[in-house]
Structure formats: C-alpha cells, structure tokens
Design an enzyme around this catalytic site. Structure first.
Site, PDB file in Angstrom:
ATOM      1  N   MET A 272      13.704  13.334   2.420  1.00 52.83           N
ATOM      2  CA  MET A 272      13.481  11.923   2.086  1.00 52.83           C
ATOM      3  C   MET A 272      13.449  11.033   3.326  1.00 52.83           C
ATOM      4  O   MET A 272      12.584  10.176   3.464  1.00 52.83           O
ATOM      5  CB  MET A 272      14.577  11.434   1.130  1.00 52.83           C
ATOM      6  CG  MET A 272      14.344  10.029   0.630  1.00 52.83           C
ATOM      7  SD  MET A 272      15.712   9.408  -0.376  1.00 52.83           S
ATOM      8  CE  MET A 272      15.608  10.469  -1.805  1.00 52.83           C
TER       9      MET A 272
ATOM     10  N   LYS B  98      -6.472  -6.282  -0.402  1.00 52.63           N
ATOM     11  CA  LYS B  98      -5.615  -5.932  -1.544  1.00 52.63           C
ATOM     12  C   LYS B  98      -4.501  -4.975  -1.095  1.00 52.63           C
ATOM     13  O   LYS B  98      -4.574  -4.414   0.003  1.00 52.63           O
ATOM     14  CB  LYS B  98      -6.463  -5.289  -2.637  1.00 52.63           C
ATOM     15  CG  LYS B  98      -7.103  -3.964  -2.239  1.00 52.63           C
ATOM     16  CD  LYS B  98      -8.200  -3.547  -3.213  1.00 52.63           C
ATOM     17  CE  LYS B  98      -8.825  -2.223  -2.775  1.00 52.63           C
ATOM     18  NZ  LYS B  98     -10.034  -1.895  -3.551  1.00 52.63           N
TER      19      LYS B  98
ATOM     20  N   ARG C  81     -15.591   1.483 -14.386  1.00 50.40           N
ATOM     21  CA  ARG C  81     -14.212   1.148 -14.043  1.00 50.40           C
ATOM     22  C   ARG C  81     -13.933  -0.312 -14.369  1.00 50.40           C
ATOM     23  O   ARG C  81     -13.033  -0.620 -15.132  1.00 50.40           O
ATOM     24  CB  ARG C  81     -13.945   1.441 -12.563  1.00 50.40           C
ATOM     25  CG  ARG C  81     -12.494   1.293 -12.183  1.00 50.40           C
ATOM     26  CD  ARG C  81     -12.231   1.628 -10.728  1.00 50.40           C
ATOM     27  NE  ARG C  81     -12.765   0.647  -9.793  1.00 50.40           N
ATOM     28  CZ  ARG C  81     -12.452   0.603  -8.509  1.00 50.40           C
ATOM     29  NH1 ARG C  81     -11.617   1.483  -7.989  1.00 50.40           N
ATOM     30  NH2 ARG C  81     -12.980  -0.310  -7.714  1.00 50.40           N
TER      31      ARG C  81
ATOM     32  N   TYR D 274      15.781  22.250   3.735  1.00 56.13           N
ATOM     33  CA  TYR D 274      15.965  22.602   2.322  1.00 56.13           C
ATOM     34  C   TYR D 274      15.222  23.884   1.961  1.00 56.13           C
ATOM     35  O   TYR D 274      14.085  24.104   2.396  1.00 56.13           O
ATOM     36  CB  TYR D 274      15.414  21.485   1.435  1.00 56.13           C
ATOM     37  CG  TYR D 274      16.319  20.284   1.305  1.00 56.13           C
ATOM     38  CD1 TYR D 274      17.615  20.408   0.812  1.00 56.13           C
ATOM     39  CD2 TYR D 274      15.854  19.026   1.658  1.00 56.13           C
ATOM     40  CE1 TYR D 274      18.419  19.294   0.693  1.00 56.13           C
ATOM     41  CE2 TYR D 274      16.655  17.906   1.537  1.00 56.13           C
ATOM     42  CZ  TYR D 274      17.954  18.039   1.050  1.00 56.13           C
ATOM     43  OH  TYR D 274      18.748  16.948   0.922  1.00 56.13           O
TER      44      TYR D 274
END
Ligand SMILES: *Cc1c(COP(=O)(O)O)cnc(C)c1O
Length: 344
Positions: free
Chosen positions: A290, A33, A128, A242
């Site tokens: 990022m 998955k 679940r 930053y």
C-alpha cells in the site's frame, strides 16, 4: 521525509498545448476534467489561459464551479455532462456552459435559464453521451434558434488512425451539423492527429497536454521521485515482501521506497515495474504494498536518496503498460500524499 515528490512541469504543458494548437487552424481548447487529469485543474488551467486557451472543458458542474473560482470570469467553461437536475444554480452562478445531451436537458435549460449560453453534444456513434440523430432532428431548429455556443461530438477510436469508425463518425457528424452556423467540435487529442478533416472550429485536447499517448511528440509533464526509506542486503534464498513473491538467487541490495498502490502505483504492475536512479534501471521486487515498494538497487554504486518512477526515462504510458492500462489512468490515479511542485 517519507513523502514522494511529484513535479509538474507547466512549461512542458504549455509547450504541448502550443504544439497541438499548431497542428490545426481551429481554436484549441483544453480539457481539464478530473482535476486536470490528476495534475491540478486550477494550476493547469491558469497556465493554459495565460498561453491563450479560452475554452475549457470539465465533466461536471461541480468541477466547473471550482474552476471558475480559479479562472475568474472570461474563459468559457463547458460541462460535458450538460444540465443535470440540481445543476441550475451552479450553472448560473459560475457562468458555466452546459453541453446539452438530451431533450430533457434542453427543456431544463430553457425553462430554468432562458437566454443563458449552452452547447449541444451529439452522439455520432459512440453511444456514450449526446443526442442521437433522430432526437437531434426533432430538436435542431429549436436549439439552433437559441444560438448554441458549440455543437460537439466525440470519437470512439481516434487513437487508432486506421480504424473505420473514425470516417464513419466524421460522416455522421457532417450529416448532423453541415450548414449550421454555430462553431463545431469533434476532436480530442487523437482526432487532432487524424488531420484537418477532423478539426472543425474548436478542438478539445486532454491527455496530449499532460504528456500522454496518442500524442507521441508530447513533452513529459510529470516527474515522480520516491524517497528511499531503508536499504538492506538480502542473501540468496531469502524472500522479499508479501507472499514471499520474490526469492533472491544471489546477494541483492534491496531499497524500500515510500509509495505504493495507495498512491496510484498500481499493484498489478508487480514485478514488471522498474524505477530509475539517474540512468540506471532498478527492478521492483515482489509485490507492491500500500505504501511501500521493494526495489533492487544492487547495480548502483552508492545508496540512492530516491528513485524515479515517472519522468524523462519513462512515460506514463510505459508505466501504464505494466498494469495493462493506459496513461490516462496512471495520471488520474496519482495520489494525494505527494508533495507537489509546479515548475513554471
Ligand atoms: C476526455 C474527453 C476529451 C479529451 O480527450 P483526450 O483523449 O484526453 O484528449 C475530449 N472530449 C470529451 C467529450 C472527453 O470526454
């Protein structure tokens, strides 16, 4: 080229599958998955099919249909989410086997695809997915009359061998399934390691195949090498990144490398994170951006072309710890900007 290199070792993946298969006498499936835990469901499944895996597990019918295109007909593709509204055509055309989770899903299955294969997912306490004991009690005879291919449940605490929940769920699963002819399945990676009582007829390892805990003996499957874009000298008192979060106390050589939180290097790892240049440890300095990370390379003799975040020196679980998460999340967060190479 400012593209980080993700190397996926399919030989190590196969070795992990064989090692988990050797731990039980039951059939060993493979959970692929979430695009094979981020590593490429098609490549992973083809390698494991070649190794002998015959039952694959995915989360949704869309994942299953795409996997069928890669695998061709033959291997069973089981879908944990079962038969949802709108899934019928995918299930039929891609020959998927839904794990039926409720009476509603059972009705949908037998009305839309009478005679087609399906399995049943039972809830043994995790709350679940799957039928609860009472629901199963009402449906059991009808479902069993149609020869389900698998009766399965899932353990909530299998990564903690001493957790009393394991024995409770084992007992609940026995109570719901003893005497049934259909093959039974309870264990993912953690359950396989709990021992033979938990194996039943089919096991469903996922994370252990990909080199993650709780399979401590797993071979690492993923290597992530991140290129250095630029190196500079930073004088005492100067800051990096930053928020001026790092301030140099001594002369520091700082490498800026080409990956960041957009590539799955989770920002919350922050200053705990470190990378490697061969066997030398290099600390992350200041905040992860990022697309870039600053790293202290003062300890290195030359200028490295790249630094390694994942590999033999540090596993997905070590890296996960810095961000307060688990290896699964590191794997499934690996970004789409990497240059991916598969070793066979
Ligand atoms: C994800 C999943 C697995 C595989 O679990 P791992 O811990 O990765 O081995 C098996 N069964 C079900 C129902 C799952 O959701």
């Amino acid at each position: 080229m400012a593209q980080a290199k993700l190397t996926i070792d399919l030989a190590a993946l196969r070795a992990n599958w064989r090692a988990l298969a050797a731990k039980s006498h039951s059939e060993t499936g493979a959970v692929v998955k979430a695009d094979g835990y981020g590593l490429g469901a098609n490549q992973v499944a083809l390698a494991l099919a070649d190794e002998g895996a015959r039952r694959f597990f995915v989360a949704s019918c869309e994942e299953g249909a795409s996997l069928r295109d890669a695998l061709g007909s033959g291997p069973e593709i089981n879908v944990f989410s079962g038969h949802m509204d709108g899934d019928t055509a995918l299930i039929r055309d891609a020959q998927l086997t839904p794990m039926i989770n409720s009476i509603d899903q059972m009705l949908r299955q037998v009305e839309a695809l009478p005679g087609a294969p399906f399995g049943v997912q039972l809830d043994s306490g995790m709350n679940r997915l799957g039928m609860e004991p009472a629901e199963w009690g009402a449906l059991r005879d009808i479902a069993l009359a149609q020869n389900p291919t698998l009766i399965m449940s899932h353990l909530a605490c299998a990564d903690e061998p001493d957790h009393p929940m394991n024995a409770q769920q084992l007992q609940a699963f026995h109570e719901m399934t003893d005497g049934i002819d259909a093959p039974r399945s309870l264990s993912a990676t953690g359950g396989i390691l709990l021992g033979a009582d938990y194996h039943f007829d089919v096991t469903r390892p996922g994370v252990g195949l990909y080199g993650g805990l709780p399979f401590e003996d797993a071979k690492p499957v993923v290597t992530l090498d991140i290129p250095v874009i630029q190196i500079r000298e930073v004088a005492p008192g100067e800051s990096v990144g930053y928020g001026n979060n790092f301030i140099a106390q001594s002369p520091t050589r700082v490498a800026t490398i080409a990956a960041g939180y957009a590539d799955g290097v989770i920002r919350a790892m922050g200053p705990q994170a470190q990378l490697w240049s061969e066997d030398t440890r290099c600390k992350v300095l200041g905040r992860i951006s990022m697309d870039m990370i600053a790293v202290d390379v003062s300890a290195l003799n030359g200028d490295p072309a790249s630094l390694t975040l994942l590999g033999h020196m540090q596993s997905v679980d070590v890296v996960a710890d810095w961000a307060g998460t688990i290896g699964y999340e590191i794997l499934t967060s690996l970004g789409h900007r990497y240059d991916r190479t598969y070793l066979t």
